[in-house]
Enzyme design. Structure first.
Site, PDB file in Angstrom:
ATOM      1  N   LYS A   1       0.129  -9.194   8.985  1.00 45.23           N
ATOM      2  CA  LYS A   1      -0.250  -8.567   8.859  1.00 45.23           C
ATOM      3  C   LYS A   1      -1.661  -8.287   9.591  1.00 45.23           C
ATOM      4  O   LYS A   1      -2.525  -7.663   8.642  1.00 45.23           O
ATOM      5  CB  LYS A   1       0.682  -8.240   7.484  1.00 45.23           C
ATOM      6  CG  LYS A   1       0.264  -5.957   8.061  1.00 45.23           C
ATOM      7  CD  LYS A   1       0.732  -5.192   7.074  1.00 45.23           C
ATOM      8  CE  LYS A   1       0.655  -4.053   7.387  1.00 45.23           C
ATOM      9  NZ  LYS A   1       1.069  -3.667   5.840  1.00 45.23           N
TER      10      LYS A   1
ATOM     11  N   ARG B   1      -9.325   0.147   4.857  1.00 40.38           N
ATOM     12  CA  ARG B   1      -9.345   0.190   2.875  1.00 40.38           C
ATOM     13  C   ARG B   1      -9.540  -0.751   2.718  1.00 40.38           C
ATOM     14  O   ARG B   1      -9.840  -0.218   1.169  1.00 40.38           O
ATOM     15  CB  ARG B   1      -7.624   0.185   3.143  1.00 40.38           C
ATOM     16  CG  ARG B   1      -6.282   1.417   3.429  1.00 40.38           C
ATOM     17  CD  ARG B   1      -5.095   1.085   3.924  1.00 40.38           C
ATOM     18  NE  ARG B   1      -5.048   2.170   2.248  1.00 40.38           N
ATOM     19  CZ  ARG B   1      -4.222   3.179   2.097  1.00 40.38           C
ATOM     20  NH1 ARG B   1      -4.268   3.580   3.168  1.00 40.38           N
ATOM     21  NH2 ARG B   1      -4.353   3.319   0.802  1.00 40.38           N
TER      22      ARG B   1
ATOM     23  N   TYR C   1     -12.815  -4.341  -2.220  1.00 42.76           N
ATOM     24  CA  TYR C   1     -14.343  -4.198  -3.733  1.00 42.76           C
ATOM     25  C   TYR C   1     -14.767  -5.193  -3.638  1.00 42.76           C
ATOM     26  O   TYR C   1     -16.511  -4.853  -2.986  1.00 42.76           O
ATOM     27  CB  TYR C   1     -13.552  -3.766  -4.574  1.00 42.76           C
ATOM     28  CG  TYR C   1     -15.757  -2.852  -5.410  1.00 42.76           C
ATOM     29  CD1 TYR C   1     -15.827  -1.968  -4.892  1.00 42.76           C
ATOM     30  CD2 TYR C   1     -15.761  -3.809  -6.127  1.00 42.76           C
ATOM     31  CE1 TYR C   1     -17.413  -1.233  -5.104  1.00 42.76           C
ATOM     32  CE2 TYR C   1     -16.976  -2.674  -6.832  1.00 42.76           C
ATOM     33  CZ  TYR C   1     -17.389  -1.647  -6.126  1.00 42.76           C
ATOM     34  OH  TYR C   1     -18.349  -2.103  -7.281  1.00 42.76           O
TER      35      TYR C   1
ATOM     36  N   TYR D   1      -3.339 -10.114   4.965  1.00 37.46           N
ATOM     37  CA  TYR D   1      -2.567  -8.625   5.623  1.00 37.46           C
ATOM     38  C   TYR D   1      -4.373  -8.271   5.793  1.00 37.46           C
ATOM     39  O   TYR D   1      -4.817  -8.107   4.744  1.00 37.46           O
ATOM     40  CB  TYR D   1      -1.601  -7.712   4.000  1.00 37.46           C
ATOM     41  CG  TYR D   1      -1.876  -6.794   4.205  1.00 37.46           C
ATOM     42  CD1 TYR D   1      -2.425  -6.147   5.553  1.00 37.46           C
ATOM     43  CD2 TYR D   1      -1.878  -5.507   2.920  1.00 37.46           C
ATOM     44  CE1 TYR D   1      -2.083  -4.015   5.467  1.00 37.46           C
ATOM     45  CE2 TYR D   1      -1.848  -4.259   3.674  1.00 37.46           C
ATOM     46  CZ  TYR D   1      -1.921  -3.191   4.248  1.00 37.46           C
ATOM     47  OH  TYR D   1      -1.836  -1.901   4.390  1.00 37.46           O
TER      48      TYR D   1
ATOM     49  N   THR E   1       0.577  -1.381   0.053  1.00 31.50           N
ATOM     50  CA  THR E   1      -0.008  -0.314  -0.200  1.00 31.50           C
ATOM     51  C   THR E   1       0.751   1.020   0.202  1.00 31.50           C
ATOM     52  O   THR E   1       0.319   2.258  -1.101  1.00 31.50           O
ATOM     53  CB  THR E   1      -0.602  -0.044   1.624  1.00 31.50           C
ATOM     54  OG1 THR E   1      -1.453  -1.210   1.007  1.00 31.50           O
ATOM     55  CG2 THR E   1      -1.266   1.265   1.032  1.00 31.50           C
TER      56      THR E   1
ATOM     57  N   ILE F   1       5.067  -4.561  10.321  1.00 31.10           N
ATOM     58  CA  ILE F   1       5.285  -3.652   9.222  1.00 31.10           C
ATOM     59  C   ILE F   1       5.366  -2.365   9.165  1.00 31.10           C
ATOM     60  O   ILE F   1       3.854  -1.937   9.751  1.00 31.10           O
ATOM     61  CB  ILE F   1       4.388  -5.077   8.137  1.00 31.10           C
ATOM     62  CG1 ILE F   1       5.171  -6.433   7.967  1.00 31.10           C
ATOM     63  CG2 ILE F   1       4.554  -4.384   6.687  1.00 31.10           C
ATOM     64  CD1 ILE F   1       3.975  -7.260   7.218  1.00 31.10           C
TER      65      ILE F   1
END
Length: 296
Positions: free
Chosen positions: A165, A142, A111, A137, A48, A207
């Site tokens: 993560k 997000r 999405y 992740y 990202t 991270i």
């Protein structure tokens, strides 16, 4: 217990760009050296923070290849290869492995908002098709999709899934994850303001965005904790908390790009729809960096 990819801090590294939008490889090389000299434990490329969402497939692989070549085996290189299209994710994994990545970071599908069964099948199929270890992740703020601890526990039995993560910001969820998975999977904090709390729950590291400007200090939070110096780790976590908040006062990686540009690592350039940091926020960020002697 599975093989651990890294233990400590991994930098979710920015992708330096020029004002015309092209990748600034000269600056990227200097930034990678800065990270390694700072003692960072691994580098996450094309995540990202690396603006992977606006890199073409060719650019994505080129950036990974350049990072692998520049790092030259000194620390693990973890390539972001997440996608909301399972078939494309499998292909991106194949290309990243061919480019020399040591491991893969795969974000939850964005999405689409898959069910937990869909998430399980998505990650299982990508893990079945790869030769390198995977870090899952989870960043629901997000993606609009939360990877639940029970689903991670199912995936933890897969031999290629080595870590997760966790960037949900929910420490109760992290605790549940640790309780369900034990030593089957390494847990990494995905939030710089929660490094120490996640380590205290058995986490293997972070991270990090903070480690872009502060690799040595971020690594030190982890290593002090591992050495039993919890007070030292706490002091560092709290000292850098105001900077962490400023690095996330606008959407990542907008503030990180501003910080690194101020340190001499290229231009403060992003790809649309991201735009440079608002000036009032940028001035607050720079003042805090001066207070911490990151800038003089």
């Amino acid at each position: 217990m599975k093989n651990t990819i890294f233990r400590g801090a991994a930098t979710a590294i920015i992708t330096p760009m020029k004002q015309d939008g092209s990748v600034d490889y000269e600056t990227f090389a200097r930034l990678i050296e800065f990270q390694i000299e700072g003692g960072i434990s691994a580098i996450v490329v094309c995540g990202t923070t690396g603006e992977a969402a606006t890199l073409s497939t060719e650019e994505h692989i080129s950036v990974i290849e350049f990072c692998v070549k520049t790092v030259a085996g000194r620390v693990p290189v973890i390539a972001g290869t997440g996608s909301n299209d399972t078939a494309y994710g499998i292909e991106l994994n194949r290309l990243a492995c061919k480019a020399g990545a040591d491991a893969l970071l795969m974000v939850t599908p964005y999405y689409n908002k898959a069910t937990q069964n869909g998430l399980y099948e998505h990650f299982k199929r990508m893990a079945d098709a790869t030769e390198k270890p995977i870090i899952l992740y989870n960043v629901p703020s997000r993606t609009g999709c939360n990877l639940k601890p029970e689903t991670v526990a199912r995936l933890a039995d897969h031999p290629m899934i080595a870590g997760v993560k966790e960037a949900s910001g929910d420490l109760s969820q992290v605790a549940t994850l640790a309780a369900l998975c034990g030593d089957k999977i390494d847990i990494y904090s995905g939030n710089d303001d929660q490094i120490l709390p996640v380590l205290s729950l058995g986490g293997a590291g972070v991270i990090s965005v903070l480690s872009n400007p502060c690799p040595a200090e971020t690594e030190a939070i982890c290593q002090k904790f591992f050495a039993g110096d919890t007070e030292g780790a706490k002091e560092l976590q709290l000292r850098y908390l105001p900077l962490i908040h400023l690095l996330f006062c606008e959407v990542n990686p907008i503030p990180a790009k501003a910080a690194m540009s101020a340190m001499g690592f290229g231009e403060n350039a992003l790809r649309l729809p991201l735009t440079p940091m608002e000036e009032k926020n940028r001035m607050c960020l720079l003042e805090e960096m001066k207070r911490l002697n990151i800038l003089v």
